[in-house]
Design a protein around this motif. Structure first.
Motif, PDB file in Angstrom:
ATOM      1  N   SER A  28       0.868  -1.171   0.000  1.00  0.00           N
ATOM      2  CA  SER A  28       0.000   0.000   0.000  1.00  0.00           C
ATOM      3  C   SER A  28       0.908   1.225   0.000  1.00  0.00           C
ATOM      4  CB  SER A  28      -0.882   0.006   1.248  1.00  0.00           C
ATOM      5  OG  SER A  28      -0.078   0.192   2.402  1.00  0.00           O
ATOM      6  N   LEU A  29       0.322   2.377  -0.182  1.00  0.00           N
ATOM      7  CA  LEU A  29       1.115   3.609  -0.135  1.00  0.00           C
ATOM      8  C   LEU A  29       1.769   3.763   1.239  1.00  0.00           C
ATOM      9  CD1 LEU A  29       2.041   6.123  -1.599  1.00  0.00           C
ATOM     10  CD2 LEU A  29      -0.063   7.244  -0.908  1.00  0.00           C
ATOM     11  N   HIS A  30       1.040   3.420   2.283  1.00  0.00           N
ATOM     12  CA  HIS A  30       1.584   3.496   3.639  1.00  0.00           C
ATOM     13  C   HIS A  30       2.771   2.543   3.804  1.00  0.00           C
ATOM     14  CE1 HIS A  30       1.762   3.944   7.969  1.00  0.00           C
ATOM     15  NE2 HIS A  30       1.712   2.628   8.084  1.00  0.00           N
ATOM     16  N   HIS A  31       2.635   1.347   3.284  1.00  0.00           N
ATOM     17  CA  HIS A  31       3.728   0.375   3.398  1.00  0.00           C
ATOM     18  C   HIS A  31       4.948   0.848   2.614  1.00  0.00           C
ATOM     19  CE1 HIS A  31       5.688  -3.456   4.049  1.00  0.00           C
ATOM     20  NE2 HIS A  31       6.018  -3.434   2.767  1.00  0.00           N
ATOM     21  N   PHE A  32       4.721   1.397   1.436  1.00  0.00           N
ATOM     22  CA  PHE A  32       5.823   1.945   0.642  1.00  0.00           C
ATOM     23  C   PHE A  32       6.560   3.030   1.422  1.00  0.00           C
ATOM     24  CE2 PHE A  32       7.160   5.456  -2.145  1.00  0.00           C
ATOM     25  CZ  PHE A  32       8.198   4.830  -2.818  1.00  0.00           C
ATOM     26  N   ALA A  33       5.810   3.953   2.020  1.00  0.00           N
ATOM     27  CA  ALA A  33       6.424   5.038   2.786  1.00  0.00           C
ATOM     28  C   ALA A  33       7.228   4.500   3.964  1.00  0.00           C
ATOM     29  CB  ALA A  33       5.365   6.025   3.266  1.00  0.00           C
ATOM     30  N   ARG A  34       6.686   3.506   4.634  1.00  0.00           N
ATOM     31  CA  ARG A  34       7.383   2.913   5.774  1.00  0.00           C
ATOM     32  C   ARG A  34       8.660   2.187   5.321  1.00  0.00           C
ATOM     33  NH1 ARG A  34       3.335  -0.050   8.258  1.00  0.00           N
ATOM     34  NH2 ARG A  34       3.875  -1.815   6.974  1.00  0.00           N
ATOM     35  N   ALA A  35       8.571   1.427   4.238  1.00  0.00           N
ATOM     36  CA  ALA A  35       9.743   0.717   3.714  1.00  0.00           C
ATOM     37  C   ALA A  35      10.798   1.708   3.212  1.00  0.00           C
ATOM     38  CB  ALA A  35       9.327  -0.230   2.595  1.00  0.00           C
ATOM     39  N   PHE A  36      10.345   2.768   2.597  1.00  0.00           N
ATOM     40  CA  PHE A  36      11.261   3.795   2.108  1.00  0.00           C
ATOM     41  C   PHE A  36      12.012   4.422   3.268  1.00  0.00           C
ATOM     42  CE2 PHE A  36      12.583   7.918   0.608  1.00  0.00           C
ATOM     43  CZ  PHE A  36      12.936   7.691  -0.715  1.00  0.00           C
ATOM     44  N   ARG A  37      11.293   4.723   4.336  1.00  0.00           N
ATOM     45  CA  ARG A  37      11.938   5.333   5.506  1.00  0.00           C
ATOM     46  C   ARG A  37      12.940   4.382   6.142  1.00  0.00           C
ATOM     47  NH1 ARG A  37       9.655   9.354   9.897  1.00  0.00           N
ATOM     48  NH2 ARG A  37      11.492   9.427  11.197  1.00  0.00           N
ATOM     49  N   GLN A  38      12.606   3.111   6.199  1.00  0.00           N
ATOM     50  CA  GLN A  38      13.546   2.135   6.748  1.00  0.00           C
ATOM     51  C   GLN A  38      14.801   2.037   5.895  1.00  0.00           C
ATOM     52  OE1 GLN A  38      11.142  -1.403   6.968  1.00  0.00           O
ATOM     53  NE2 GLN A  38      10.506  -0.999   9.078  1.00  0.00           N
ATOM     54  N   ALA A  39      14.651   2.147   4.583  1.00  0.00           N
ATOM     55  CA  ALA A  39      15.784   2.009   3.672  1.00  0.00           C
ATOM     56  C   ALA A  39      16.658   3.258   3.634  1.00  0.00           C
ATOM     57  CB  ALA A  39      15.285   1.682   2.266  1.00  0.00           C
TER      58      ALA A  39
END
Length: 117
Positions: A28-39
Motif C-alpha cells: 500500500s502507499l503506507h507500506h511503501f512510505a514505511r519501507a522507504f523510511r527504513q531504507a
C-alpha cells in the motif's frame, strides 16, 4: 518542503513501480512510505525535499537563470513558496544565498571563469 505537489509526486513514483512487484508484495502507499523510511532513514517527502534543495543551491550558484525559472523548474507552485521554503531551510533568501556563495567563490578563485560547478 517547498512543493505542494510532493504527495502526488510520491503517488507517481509508487504507481510507476513494477505493478507485478506491487501485487506480489501487496504494497500500500503506507507500506511503501514505511519501507522507504527504513531504507533511507527519511520519509519520501523529506528525501525529495532535500534533493530539490540541493538542486536549487546548485542552480543558484552555477547559472544565471532567474529565481522564478529555478523555482518553477523544481516544481514549486510559485516563487513566493520557493523563497519561503528556501529561507526556512537555509536561513537565507535565494537571491541572498546566490550573492553570498558567489562572493565567497570569487574571493577564493579571483574570477568566476575558473569555476566548474
Amino acid at each position: 518542503m517547498f512543493l505542494n505537489s510532493s504527495k502526488s509526486y510520491f503517488l507517481g513514483i509508487f504507481w510507476r513501480l513494477d505493478c507485478a512487484t506491487q501485487r506480489r508484495r501487496c504494497w500500500s502507499l503506507h507500506h511503501f512510505a514505511r519501507a522507504f523510511r527504513q531504507a533511507t532513514g527519511q520519509t519520501p517527502h523529506r528525501f525529495v525535499s532535500v534533493r530539490r534543495l540541493e538542486r536549487a543551491k546548485a542552480l543558484l550558484t552555477s547559472c544565471e537563470r532567474s529565481i522564478v525559472d529555478i523555482a518553477l523548474s523544481l516544481g514549486s507552485s510559485s516563487q513566493a513558496n520557493f523563497k519561503r521554503a528556501f529561507r526556512q531551510a537555509t536561513g537565507h533568501a535565494p537571491d541572498q544565498y546566490r550573492q553570498a556563495v558567489r562572493s565567497q567563490l570569487y574571493e577564493v578563485t579571483g574570477s568566476f571563469s575558473d569555476l566548474e560547478l
